[in-house]
Scaffold this active site. Structure first.
Site, PDB file in Angstrom:
ATOM      1  N   CYS A  41      48.896  39.793  42.689  1.00  0.00           N
ATOM      2  CA  CYS A  41      49.148  38.449  43.215  1.00  0.00           C
ATOM      3  C   CYS A  41      49.089  37.428  42.092  1.00  0.00           C
ATOM      4  O   CYS A  41      48.059  37.275  41.430  1.00  0.00           O
ATOM      5  CB  CYS A  41      48.112  38.101  44.288  1.00  0.00           C
ATOM      6  SG  CYS A  41      48.304  39.061  45.791  1.00  0.00           S
TER       7      CYS A  41
ATOM      8  N   LYS B 232      38.153  45.468  50.221  1.00  0.00           N
ATOM      9  CA  LYS B 232      39.205  45.744  49.227  1.00  0.00           C
ATOM     10  C   LYS B 232      38.694  45.532  47.805  1.00  0.00           C
ATOM     11  O   LYS B 232      38.843  46.393  46.940  1.00  0.00           O
ATOM     12  CB  LYS B 232      40.392  44.816  49.478  1.00  0.00           C
ATOM     13  CG  LYS B 232      41.361  44.711  48.314  1.00  0.00           C
ATOM     14  CD  LYS B 232      42.346  43.579  48.521  1.00  0.00           C
ATOM     15  CE  LYS B 232      43.163  43.308  47.296  1.00  0.00           C
ATOM     16  NZ  LYS B 232      42.450  42.484  46.282  1.00  0.00           N
ATOM     17  N   ASN B 233      38.090  44.370  47.556  1.00  0.00           N
ATOM     18  CA  ASN B 233      37.722  44.048  46.172  1.00  0.00           C
ATOM     19  C   ASN B 233      36.584  44.927  45.654  1.00  0.00           C
ATOM     20  O   ASN B 233      36.432  45.089  44.442  1.00  0.00           O
ATOM     21  CB  ASN B 233      37.365  42.566  46.037  1.00  0.00           C
ATOM     22  CG  ASN B 233      38.615  41.685  46.061  1.00  0.00           C
ATOM     23  OD1 ASN B 233      39.728  42.198  45.955  1.00  0.00           O
ATOM     24  ND2 ASN B 233      38.422  40.390  46.210  1.00  0.00           N
TER      25      ASN B 233
ATOM     26  N   ARG C 137      46.376  33.908  35.481  1.00  0.00           N
ATOM     27  CA  ARG C 137      45.124  34.668  35.626  1.00  0.00           C
ATOM     28  C   ARG C 137      44.806  35.354  34.293  1.00  0.00           C
ATOM     29  O   ARG C 137      45.056  36.555  34.114  1.00  0.00           O
ATOM     30  CB  ARG C 137      45.245  35.670  36.790  1.00  0.00           C
ATOM     31  CG  ARG C 137      45.479  34.958  38.113  1.00  0.00           C
ATOM     32  CD  ARG C 137      45.614  35.902  39.281  1.00  0.00           C
ATOM     33  NE  ARG C 137      44.351  36.405  39.766  1.00  0.00           N
ATOM     34  CZ  ARG C 137      44.238  37.262  40.787  1.00  0.00           C
ATOM     35  NH1 ARG C 137      45.323  37.710  41.383  1.00  0.00           N
ATOM     36  NH2 ARG C 137      43.062  37.682  41.187  1.00  0.00           N
TER      37      ARG C 137
ATOM     38  N   ARG D  50      48.785  44.886  51.009  1.00  0.00           N
ATOM     39  CA  ARG D  50      47.926  45.235  49.865  1.00  0.00           C
ATOM     40  C   ARG D  50      46.468  45.268  50.265  1.00  0.00           C
ATOM     41  O   ARG D  50      45.675  45.965  49.673  1.00  0.00           O
ATOM     42  CB  ARG D  50      47.970  44.107  48.822  1.00  0.00           C
ATOM     43  CG  ARG D  50      49.023  44.160  47.828  1.00  0.00           C
ATOM     44  CD  ARG D  50      48.951  42.850  47.047  1.00  0.00           C
ATOM     45  NE  ARG D  50      50.181  42.673  46.338  1.00  0.00           N
ATOM     46  CZ  ARG D  50      50.441  43.223  45.151  1.00  0.00           C
ATOM     47  NH1 ARG D  50      49.553  43.923  44.547  1.00  0.00           N
ATOM     48  NH2 ARG D  50      51.607  43.035  44.589  1.00  0.00           N
TER      49      ARG D  50
ATOM     50  N   ASP E  66      39.467  32.911  48.305  1.00  0.00           N
ATOM     51  CA  ASP E  66      40.306  33.837  49.078  1.00  0.00           C
ATOM     52  C   ASP E  66      40.366  33.480  50.561  1.00  0.00           C
ATOM     53  O   ASP E  66      41.073  34.138  51.326  1.00  0.00           O
ATOM     54  CB  ASP E  66      39.803  35.284  48.910  1.00  0.00           C
ATOM     55  CG  ASP E  66      40.214  35.868  47.563  1.00  0.00           C
ATOM     56  OD1 ASP E  66      40.959  35.209  46.825  1.00  0.00           O
ATOM     57  OD2 ASP E  66      39.773  37.004  47.254  1.00  0.00           O
TER      58      ASP E  66
HETATM   59  C1  UD1 Z   1      38.694  38.181  41.864  1.00  0.00           C
HETATM   60  C2  UD1 Z   1      39.194  38.713  43.181  1.00  0.00           C
HETATM   61  C3  UD1 Z   1      40.143  37.706  43.825  1.00  0.00           C
HETATM   62  C4  UD1 Z   1      39.492  36.330  43.931  1.00  0.00           C
HETATM   63  C5  UD1 Z   1      38.871  35.896  42.611  1.00  0.00           C
HETATM   64  C6  UD1 Z   1      38.015  34.650  42.736  1.00  0.00           C
HETATM   65  C7  UD1 Z   1      39.149  41.096  42.820  1.00  0.00           C
HETATM   66  C8  UD1 Z   1      39.922  42.336  42.586  1.00  0.00           C
HETATM   67  N1  UD1 Z   1      39.875  39.969  42.920  1.00  0.00           N
HETATM   68  O1  UD1 Z   1      39.824  37.997  41.017  1.00  0.00           O
HETATM   69  O2  UD1 Z   1      40.498  38.199  45.113  1.00  0.00           O
HETATM   70  O3  UD1 Z   1      40.458  35.383  44.304  1.00  0.00           O
HETATM   71  O4  UD1 Z   1      38.010  36.943  42.092  1.00  0.00           O
HETATM   72  O5  UD1 Z   1      37.009  34.850  43.679  1.00  0.00           O
HETATM   73  O6  UD1 Z   1      37.949  41.120  42.955  1.00  0.00           O
HETATM   74  N2  UD1 Z   1      39.287  33.371  34.261  1.00  0.00           N
HETATM   75  C9  UD1 Z   1      39.504  33.075  32.929  1.00  0.00           C
HETATM   76  N3  UD1 Z   1      39.449  34.102  32.039  1.00  0.00           N
HETATM   77  C10 UD1 Z   1      39.190  35.389  32.404  1.00  0.00           C
HETATM   78  C11 UD1 Z   1      38.983  35.670  33.761  1.00  0.00           C
HETATM   79  C12 UD1 Z   1      39.032  34.635  34.668  1.00  0.00           C
HETATM   80  O7  UD1 Z   1      39.736  31.922  32.552  1.00  0.00           O
HETATM   81  O8  UD1 Z   1      39.160  36.268  31.524  1.00  0.00           O
HETATM   82  C13 UD1 Z   1      39.328  32.281  35.255  1.00  0.00           C
HETATM   83  C14 UD1 Z   1      40.453  32.445  36.261  1.00  0.00           C
HETATM   84  O9  UD1 Z   1      41.648  31.887  35.795  1.00  0.00           O
HETATM   85  C15 UD1 Z   1      39.890  31.721  37.472  1.00  0.00           C
HETATM   86  C16 UD1 Z   1      38.392  32.004  37.378  1.00  0.00           C
HETATM   87  O10 UD1 Z   1      38.146  32.367  36.032  1.00  0.00           O
HETATM   88  O11 UD1 Z   1      40.104  30.359  37.356  1.00  0.00           O
HETATM   89  C17 UD1 Z   1      37.878  33.092  38.290  1.00  0.00           C
HETATM   90  O12 UD1 Z   1      38.649  34.282  38.104  1.00  0.00           O
HETATM   91  P1  UD1 Z   1      38.046  35.728  38.386  1.00  0.00           P
HETATM   92  O13 UD1 Z   1      36.747  35.599  39.072  1.00  0.00           O
HETATM   93  O14 UD1 Z   1      38.099  36.505  37.110  1.00  0.00           O
HETATM   94  O15 UD1 Z   1      39.116  36.337  39.371  1.00  0.00           O
HETATM   95  P2  UD1 Z   1      39.600  37.833  39.446  1.00  0.00           P
HETATM   96  O16 UD1 Z   1      38.516  38.751  39.015  1.00  0.00           O
HETATM   97  O17 UD1 Z   1      40.938  37.998  38.815  1.00  0.00           O
END
Ligand code: UD1
Length: 421
Positions: free
Chosen positions: A117, A22-23, A122, A400, A307
């Site tokens: 989600c 999915k991701n 986030r 999803r 996850d």
């Molecule tokens: C992706 C995955 C999700 C998984 C997550 C962590 C996809 C589509 N989704 O989500 O399934 O749970 O990685 O493995 O691939 N953060 C910030 N600022 C930012 C971005 C992130 O502070 O601009 C923080 C987040 O709050 C979190 C951490 O960084 O604590 C990791 O987030 P991130 O790796 O960005 O998660 P997603 O890409 O949203």
């Protein structure tokens, strides 16, 4: 509202085939925006997040044909807008990838803030920091991100992420692909789907190196042309089946996996007493359902994935002894689903970032509610283990990200009915 009714207590036996990740799919499909030509993409999972992404791309002017149920030909040559339909953008999290993709293709993007989600705050500040470093002028309103070239224009840059973010790494890779010069992302995420995205883009003519390490380099190219690519198998879907067999007991061949991607999960289940036999692209999981306590801390890849937190929490809930589960990516991820598990008899005490789980002999069926995708999958596992019937509501979250979950589980001997009301 549709729901699952699960009669627990069955061992799982047989073979299950894992779908495309999915991701990876939700990154690779919008990355086709960068390509002028036909992208043939295999192993595309039929899940609602993918359907929404394809709908957004079609609205922008992409042509989509199905060669087979999981193989699509996606042609974004004639897309004509940098403003995707906000109604659909708000239905999923990964729609934020449209920002990087559209910025790369049109040098501007107007994208609503994503939905999806919401198990934690986030933020997307690291994505924005990346776009700004590449020279974009960023205008963030309450519900939109508007990107256009700043006074010096768009060009490659060096960006050091303050937190390891999958989404920011993907978005910056996409945004930088067609810009002049070299972009270096430091402290990049290393998840398998980052490597998959980079492999897809390189197949189409991009020049990206270092994906899968914490330094990714993108050398801008003038254009990307079409090609053929197969998405990797879903590490988390596979992990969910492994956790389900671990908890119910059984003997299942989980096929179409990349064994290396599974090690962070199987090593912990092994500590709990589960056996694994590895093959080239499959793993056999054997469990007598009697699990031992363990300690898990979630981490970015190659650590134990956040996850998989909720699925292993179910295993811990029925393991002998006291387990500790620490969340270090999304602090608030325990809330919601742990209350649901408690209503099934689980004994979970949350103390800050750590859940202390005292294993119980069994869980009992209850009416529970999925709060997000992975938490929903965990409730399904809990239902498979529990004595009596469990009803899982809000299954739209689960659908999803899990392709044909009911069909696949029932083929292994589970008893899950999907009821529309
Ligand atoms: C992706 C995955 C999700 C998984 C997550 C962590 C996809 C589509 N989704 O989500 O399934 O749970 O990685 O493995 O691939 N953060 C910030 N600022 C930012 C971005 C992130 O502070 O601009 C923080 C987040 O709050 C979190 C951490 O960084 O604590 C990791 O987030 P991130 O790796 O960005 O998660 P997603 O890409 O949203």
């Amino acid at each position: 509202m549709a729901r699952y009714v699960i009669t627990g207590g069955n061992r799982l036996e047989g073979t299950v085939t894992i779908s495309g990740a999915k991701n990876a799919a939700v990154a690779i499909l919008p990355a086709a925006i960068l390509v002028k030509g036909k992208c043939r993409v295999e192993n595309v999972p039929d899940i609602s997040d993918v359907r929404i992404m394809l709908r957004i791309l079609a609205d922008l002017g992409a042509k989509i044909e199905y060669e087979a149920p999981s193989t699509i030909i996606l042609d974004c040559t004639d897309i004509h807008s940098s403003c995707p339909n906000p109604e659909y953008v708000r239905k999923m999290r990964a729609s934020y990838y449209l920002m990087g993709a559209l910025l790369s293709r049109f040098h501007e993007a107007h994208v609503a803030l994503p939905g999806g989600c919401n198990f934690a705050a986030r933020p997307i500040d690291q994505h924005i920091k990346g776009f700004a470093a590449l020279g974009a002028d960023v205008d963030e309103t309450e519900d939109y991100v508007n990107l256009k070239p700043g006074p010096k224009g768009l060009q490659g840059a060096k960006i050091s992420l303050d937190v390891v973010s999958v989404g920011a790494t993907v978005n910056i890779i996409m945004a930088a692909c067609l810009l002049p010069g070299k972009t270096v992302i430091e402290n990049a995420a290393k998840e398998p789907h980052i490597v998959d995205l980079a492999n897809f883009l390189n197949t189409m003519g991009a020049h990206i190196s270092g994906a899968g390490t914490d330094t990714v380099k993108i050398y801008g190219v003038e254009e990307l042309k079409g090609g053929s690519y197969a998405i990797i198998p879903d590490q988390i879907e596979a992990g969910t089946y492994l956790a389900a067999v671990a908890a119910t007991g059984g003997n299942v061949l989980v096929q179409n996996i990349i064994p290396k991607h599974m090690e962070c999960i199987t090593s912990k289940l092994q500590e709990m007493g589960v056996q694994f036999i590895y093959y080239d692209d499959a793993v056999r999981v054997i469990s007598d359902g009697r699990l031992q306590h363990t300690t898990v801390k979630t981490r970015p890849y190659p650590g134990f994935p956040t996850d998989m937190q909720s699925q292993i929490c179910v295993c811990m809930s029925i393991a002998e002894g006291i387990s500790r589960l620490t969340e270090s990516v999304y602090e608030t991820r325990f809330f919601g689903y742990c209350t649901e598990l408690a209503s099934m008899g689980a004994d979970i005490l949350i103390s800050g970032k750590t859940a202390i789980i005292s294993g119980r002999e069994n869980l009992s069926g209850a009416v529970v509610r999925a709060h997000d995708l992975r938490a929903g999958a965990a409730l399904v596992i809990a239902g498979l283990v529990a004595q009596g019937a469990t009803e899982v509501e809000n299954i739209n979250f689960i659908e999803r990200g899990y392709e044909r979950l009911v069909e696949k589980m029932n083929a292994l001997g589970a008893d899950i009915k999907r009821l529309e009301k």
